[in-house]
Design a protein around this motif. Structure first.
Motif, short mmCIF file in Angstrom:
data_model
loop_
_atom_site.label_atom_id
_atom_site.label_comp_id
_atom_site.label_asym_id
_atom_site.label_seq_id
_atom_site.Cartn_x
_atom_site.Cartn_y
_atom_site.Cartn_z
N ILE A 1 4.72 5.95 -10.58
CA ILE A 1 4.12 5.73 -9.26
C ILE A 1 4.10 4.26 -8.87
O ILE A 1 4.58 3.87 -7.79
N PRO A 2 3.57 3.36 -9.71
CA PRO A 2 3.61 1.93 -9.33
C PRO A 2 5.03 1.36 -9.30
O PRO A 2 5.30 0.42 -8.55
N CYS A 3 5.95 1.94 -10.10
CA CYS A 3 7.34 1.48 -10.06
C CYS A 3 7.96 1.77 -8.71
O CYS A 3 8.65 0.92 -8.12
N LEU A 4 7.70 2.96 -8.19
CA LEU A 4 8.20 3.32 -6.87
C LEU A 4 7.62 2.40 -5.80
O LEU A 4 8.32 1.96 -4.88
N ALA A 5 6.33 2.11 -5.93
CA ALA A 5 5.68 1.22 -4.96
C ALA A 5 6.29 -0.18 -5.00
O ALA A 5 6.48 -0.83 -3.96
N LEU A 6 6.62 -0.65 -6.20
CA LEU A 6 7.21 -1.98 -6.36
C LEU A 6 8.60 -2.04 -5.72
O LEU A 6 8.94 -3.01 -5.04
N VAL A 7 9.39 -1.01 -5.94
CA VAL A 7 10.73 -0.97 -5.35
C VAL A 7 10.64 -0.86 -3.83
O VAL A 7 11.40 -1.49 -3.10
N ARG A 8 9.69 -0.08 -3.37
CA ARG A 8 9.48 0.05 -1.92
C ARG A 8 9.10 -1.30 -1.31
O ARG A 8 9.57 -1.67 -0.22
N ALA A 9 8.26 -2.04 -2.02
CA ALA A 9 7.86 -3.36 -1.55
C ALA A 9 9.04 -4.33 -1.56
O ALA A 9 9.18 -5.16 -0.65
N SER A 10 9.89 -4.23 -2.57
CA SER A 10 11.08 -5.08 -2.64
C SER A 10 12.00 -4.81 -1.45
O SER A 10 12.54 -5.73 -0.84
N LYS A 11 12.15 -3.53 -1.14
CA LYS A 11 13.00 -3.16 0.00
C LYS A 11 12.44 -3.71 1.30
O LYS A 11 13.18 -4.28 2.13
N ALA A 12 11.13 -3.56 1.49
CA ALA A 12 10.49 -4.06 2.71
C ALA A 12 10.61 -5.58 2.81
O ALA A 12 10.84 -6.14 3.89
#
Length: 317
Positions: free
Chosen positions: A242-253
Motif C-alpha cells: 500500500i505505501p509502495c503504491l502511494a510512493l509511486v503515485r507521488a513520484s508520477k505526480a
C-alpha cells in the motif's frame, strides 16, 4: 645488366568482397566507444543552429543512401568485385565519419540533454550500419531471410529519426521528462494490476475446490496444484504494498508537475538548470522500476524498503 627491367612494386591484394564487409562492420563498432565518451570540438566560431541541423540531416540522408546502395549491390549475384567493394566501403565509412563529425560540432553550451539525444541517434545509426554489414556478410544472397533482416534493419529507422530530434535544450528536456512520466505511469499501472491479481491461481483454486468431491483421493501436490507459496503475498506483504503504491503515485505526480512547470516557465537559455532537472528525473524512473520489481512474490521486505528510500528525493539528496 644495364637494360634489365626495374622491379615493379607489389600491388596489394584486396580481400574478397564479403571479407571487406566483415572488416567494415568491425571498424564501425570500434568507433562506438569513442562517440559515447567523445567531447564537443572546441572552436572559436559562433554556433549556428540552422547550419548544424541542416548538416546533421544531410549526413543522415547520405548514410541512408549509402546503406541502400550497398544493400542493392550485395542482394544479388554476381557480387561486386573486390575493387568495387572497396569503393563502396570507403563511401560508407566516409558517410558514417561525417555523421559523427557533425555530432561533435554540437557544443556543450547548447545543453547536455540535447547532446545526449543527438549522440544517442548517432550511435543508433553507426550500430545500425554495422548490423547491416553483418546481415550482408552472414545471410545468403537473394534469400528470404536476407530480405527480411534488411527490411527491418535499424539504420534506416535511425536515420529517419534525425528530423524528429528536438532542436533546443528546452524541447529536449521536455522530451526526456515526458519519457520518464510515461515510464513511471506504466510502472504504476503494472503494480496496480499486480495487486488486483494478487492470487494468480485464484481461478484454478476455485476449480479445484469445485471438483474436490471427484478427486478427493488425489494428493494436494498433484500435477497442476499450485502449492508453491512463493507465488503469493502474505498479509504482511500486502500491507507493505500500500505505501509502495502511494510512493509511486507521488513520484508520477511529481514528474508531471515538473514537466508542466518546464513547459510553462522554462526558458531556452536556462541550459544548465534544464539539464539539472532532467538529471533528477532520470534518477526517479529506474528507482521506481526497481521498487515495482521488488514487490512481486516472494517479497524481500528489506529490498522493498531500500528501493522505497531510493524513490524518496529527500533520502537521496
Amino acid at each position: 645488366m644495364a637494360n634489365a627491367a626495374a622491379p615493379t612494386a607489389a600491388v596489394p591484394t584486396l580481400a574478397p568482397p564479403l571479407e571487406q564487409i566483415r572488416h567494415l562492420a568491425e571498424e564501425l563498432r570500434l568507433l562506438i566507444p569513442g562517440v559515447r565518451v567523445g567531447e564537443a570540438l572546441e572552436t572559436t566560431k559562433e554556433f549556428n543552429p540552422e547550419t548544424f541541423w541542416r548538416r546533421l540531416n544531410e549526413a543522415a540522408v547520405n548514410v541512408s543512401r549509402e546503406a541502400t546502395t550497398l544493400t542493392e549491390v550485395f542482394s544479388h549475384l554476381p557480387l561486386p568485385s573486390p575493387q568495387e567493394t572497396q569503393r563502396f566501403c570507403e563511401q560508407v565509412r566516409a558517410a558514417i565519419k561525417a555523421m559523427i563529425a557533425v555530432y561533435y560540432s554540437l557544443p556543450k553550451n547548447q545543453g547536455i540533454t540535447l547532446r545526449k539525444l543527438v549522440r544517442s541517434t548517432t550511435l543508433d545509426i553507426v550500430d545500425g550500419m554495422a548490423q547491416l554489414m553483418d546481415v550482408l556478410f552472414m545471410t545468403p544472397t537473394q534469400s528470404s531471410e536476407n530480405n527480411d533482416l534488411i527490411s527491418y534493419n535499424s539504420v534506416w529507422t535511425a536515420c529517419q529519426q534525425v528530423p524528429q530530434i528536438p532542436r533546443d535544450n528546452k524541447a529536449a528536456a521536455l522530451s526526456m521528462l515526458t519519457k520518464n512520466v510515461d515510464f513511471v505511469k506504466d510502472a504504476h499501472e503494472e503494480m496496480e494490476q499486480a495487486v488486483e491479481e494478487c492470487d494468480p491461481y485464484c481461478g484454478l483454486l476455485n476449480d479445484i475446490e469445485d471438483n474436490s468431491d471427484n478427486h478427493g483421493d488425489e494428493e494436494d501436490d498433484g500435477l497442476g496444484y499450485p502449492n508453491n507459496r512463493d507465488l503469493y503475498w502474505s498479509e504482511e506483504d500486502q500491507e507493505l504494498i500500500i505505501p509502495c503504491l502511494a510512493l509511486v503515485r507521488a513520484s508520477k505526480a511529481c514528474l508531471k508537475k515538473i514537466r508542466i512547470s518546464v513547459a510553462e516557465n522554462g526558458k531556452k537559455d536556462q541550459v544548465a538548470q534544464l539539464d539539472d532537472i532532467v538529471d533528477i528525473s532520470d534518477e526517479i524512473s529506474p528507482c521506481v522500476d526497481d521498487l515495482a520489481l521488488s514487490i512481486y512474490p516472494p517479497m524481500c521486505h528489506l529490498t522493498v524498503r531500500i528501493n522505497s528510500e531510493s524513490c524518496d528525493p529527500t533520502a537521496r539528496r
